[in-house]
Design a protein around this motif. Structure first.
Motif, PDB file in Angstrom:
ATOM      1  N   UNK A 322      -7.229   3.249  -0.882  1.00 48.12           N
ATOM      2  CA  UNK A 322      -8.253   2.307  -1.325  1.00 48.12           C
ATOM      3  C   UNK A 322      -7.730   0.894  -1.130  1.00 48.12           C
ATOM      4  N   UNK A 323      -8.518   0.060  -0.467  1.00 53.35           N
ATOM      5  CA  UNK A 323      -8.129  -1.320  -0.217  1.00 53.35           C
ATOM      6  C   UNK A 323      -8.498  -2.208  -1.396  1.00 53.35           C
ATOM      7  N   UNK A 324      -7.670  -3.192  -1.677  1.00 49.52           N
ATOM      8  CA  UNK A 324      -7.985  -4.169  -2.711  1.00 49.52           C
ATOM      9  C   UNK A 324      -9.043  -5.157  -2.228  1.00 49.52           C
ATOM     10  N   UNK A 325      -9.333  -5.118  -0.931  1.00 51.90           N
ATOM     11  CA  UNK A 325     -10.388  -5.952  -0.367  1.00 51.90           C
ATOM     12  C   UNK A 325      -9.931  -7.314   0.078  1.00 51.90           C
ATOM     13  N   UNK A 329      -3.320  -6.009   0.077  1.00 50.32           N
ATOM     14  CA  UNK A 329      -2.844  -4.924  -0.776  1.00 50.32           C
ATOM     15  C   UNK A 329      -3.741  -3.692  -0.673  1.00 50.32           C
ATOM     16  N   UNK A 330      -3.124  -2.510  -0.774  1.00 53.10           N
ATOM     17  CA  UNK A 330      -3.886  -1.272  -0.914  1.00 53.10           C
ATOM     18  C   UNK A 330      -3.047  -0.265  -1.690  1.00 53.10           C
ATOM     19  N   UNK A 331      -3.717   0.782  -2.183  1.00 55.91           N
ATOM     20  CA  UNK A 331      -3.015   1.869  -2.859  1.00 55.91           C
ATOM     21  C   UNK A 331      -3.255   3.164  -2.102  1.00 55.91           C
ATOM     22  N   UNK A 332      -2.332   4.100  -2.272  1.00 60.74           N
ATOM     23  CA  UNK A 332      -2.462   5.408  -1.622  1.00 60.74           C
ATOM     24  C   UNK A 332      -2.076   6.499  -2.605  1.00 60.74           C
ATOM     25  N   UNK A 333      -2.790   7.599  -2.542  1.00 61.33           N
ATOM     26  CA  UNK A 333      -2.449   8.793  -3.315  1.00 61.33           C
ATOM     27  C   UNK A 333      -1.692   9.746  -2.404  1.00 61.33           C
ATOM     28  N   UNK A 334      -0.618  10.350  -2.899  1.00 56.58           N
ATOM     29  CA  UNK A 334       0.192  11.215  -2.059  1.00 56.58           C
ATOM     30  C   UNK A 334       0.427  12.580  -2.660  1.00 56.58           C
ATOM     31  N   UNK A 335       0.669  13.546  -1.794  1.00 58.27           N
ATOM     32  CA  UNK A 335       0.971  14.909  -2.233  1.00 58.27           C
ATOM     33  C   UNK A 335       2.352  15.019  -2.874  1.00 58.27           C
TER      34      UNK A 335
END
Length: 489
Positions: A322-325, A329-335
């Motif tokens: 998901x981008x902060x726009x 910055x952005x975040x990522x979910x990982x396994x």
């Protein structure tokens, strides 16, 4: 082919995301965490990127100096709601209204943790749940071919009941156009379908009560099942779609020209997630089962077919970005059971996924995460902050920044395999809330853009809403409550 081009400006979308400016006068030096485990603070030294995200986030939710000041040189935070309202009525700002930071300071303290209330219950797994940009519509996609569009402002009435065409396995993703007229949906097929959700009929059965045009993302025109679409998103102007696929590629589709405009062999494994970085459409973020996040600049990568940069830190595949726009910055979910916050200024020109770090056999689709892997850290981790507590198993679980205009993006939130929704403080990494109701994994959830309301959907088929608790506040009748909300915003 029946298709009306999608046209929408940023103004029509109802909001505009732009690069954030830092106002140092209203910022403090709050610290961030480099690594959070079970609520324990990391004491590792901060670098400039850690301090900057703290300053930016705090500046977006810090009230006017006159309200925060108690005595010279001393500030009171948070400022009480009564004091904020009194200051607005006395026109402390000279503008007769709250500033954006004032509004976020007030609303950001009211987390949507009360409830839940059932919106809908289906007999198949829910894979997608998303508010529209203005919060007036809500989309839920289910494995059993149903996609429902609810009118939030009309008591969650089903505005459009879509029966997906040529579905393979499940609805993997949906996206509403910025003008909220069209919806696209993907599955494990190279054909993405587009539906007019603004038409008068409620039921949209493909090519019987509604036209579901097929947009072919395969470069060779093969409409078979040569690959599947995991992620599909509209651009901010509504003219393009970007998609990530099971053939390790990123695709960009020109809707106005009704043709595929770009295909990139982007990763060494499935591209599970992809999105535009900001409203310009130049930058694209991607995440893959090769453990890497990549940044693509369309202004310079076409000739070389190489990313602008690579970000390493996850030890397992990436399920969502998901981008902060702000194009930074952005975040990522990982396994690897973590969310990571990234600053693209830290990216490298190339990187290895370090598969050699794994000395265990593991498949996230049916196995628990190995206990011995939880303490591992990538030796070249470029992330700014790491968040732990939720679980990422069985499905591509999604994570997001909280809304800009009501919280200042001071939180991040995610679904979880353990049937909960987790909310973290962006800067400190604290786990500030855990929402418990569902009986199966929560793949997706969505926070209303303007109001403290969050909707979660689960493999148990439930779609439920959570709102802020009314402790200490008078109960407001529904009709008056709606008027108050309109005046407030």
């Amino acid at each position: 082919m029946y298709f009306v081009p999608v046209r929408a400006s940023i103004d029509e979308m109802g909001y505009a995301m732009s690069r954030l400016e830092i106002d140092s006068e209203h910022c403090d030096g709050a610290k961030t965490r480099d690594d959070i485990t079970n609520g324990q603070r990391s004491h590792e030294s901060l670098d400039n990127w850690d301090r900057e995200i703290s300053m930016i986030t705090n500046s977006k939710s810090r009230p006017h100096e006159r309200l925060a000041r108690v005595t010279p040189g001393k500030r009171e935070l948070p400022v009480s709601t009564v004091k904020m309202l009194a200051g607005r009525e006395s026109n402390y700002s000279g503008r007769g209204r709250f500033s954006a930071a004032d509004r976020c300071h007030m609303l950001g303290r009211y987390l949507p943790v009360n409830g839940p209330w059932l919106i809908d219950q289906m007999t198949s797994r829910a894979y997608v749940s998303q508010f529209s940009a203005d919060g007036s519509l809500f989309v839920a996609g289910f494995q059993g071919s149903h996609i429902r569009v609810y009118n939030v402002e009309k008591g969650w009435k089903v505005q459009k009941n879509i029966l997906a065409k040529s579905l393979r396995w499940t609805v993997t993703d949906t996206s509403l156009s910025p003008d909220q007229r069209f919806l696209v949906y993907g599955s494990m097929s190279p054909i993405v379908h587009i539906v007019d959700v603004g038409s008068a009929t409620t039921d949209s059965l493909a090519n019987i009560t509604g036209v579901h045009d097929g947009l072919d993302f395969s470069a060779n025109g093969d409409e078979g099942y040569s690959f599947g679409i995991f992620s599909v998103k509209f651009s901010t102007d509504g003219r393009e779609l970007v998609a990530g696929s099971s053939d390790d590629s990123i695709y960009v589709y020109d809707i106005e020209q009704n043709k595929l405009s770009l295909q990139i062999s982007a990763h060494a494994s499935d591209v599970n997630t992809v999105c535009f970085a900001d409203e310009s459409g130049h930058l694209i973020y991607s995440g893959s089962d090769d453990n890497l996040c990549k940044v693509w600049d369309r202004r310079c990568f076409i000739a070389r077919g190489k990313p602008a940069g690579v970000l390493v830190g996850h030890l397992e595949g990436i399920t969502f970005i998901d981008s902060r726009g702000d194009g930074r910055y952005f975040i990522s979910n990982g396994k690897d059971q973590t969310i990571k916050l990234w600053d693209i200024r830290k990216m490298a020109s190339n990187a290895s996924c370090h598969l050699g770090l794994r000395n265990y056999e593991w498949d996230y689709r049916w196995m628990d995460y190995p206990p011995q892997a939880r303490g591992l850290k990538h030796p070249g981790d470029q992330s700014v902050v790491t968040y732990r507590g939720h679980s990422v198993l069985r499905t591509l679980i999604r994570c997001y920044f909280s809304p800009l205009y009501s919280t200042g993006q001071k939180y991040i939130y995610t679904g979880s395999h353990d049937s909960c929704v987790y909310i973290y403080d962006l800067v400190t990494g604290d786990q500030v809330a855990v929402l418990k109701h569902h009986k199966s994994p929560v793949r997706d959830c969505s926070w209303h853009p303007d109001y403290p309301m969050l909707v979660s959907s689960s493999w148990d088929g439930d779609v439920v809403k959570w709102e802020f608790p009314m402790h200490g506040e008078a109960t407001i009748p529904a009709t008056k409550k709606r008027i108050w909300r309109r005046q407030f915003y």
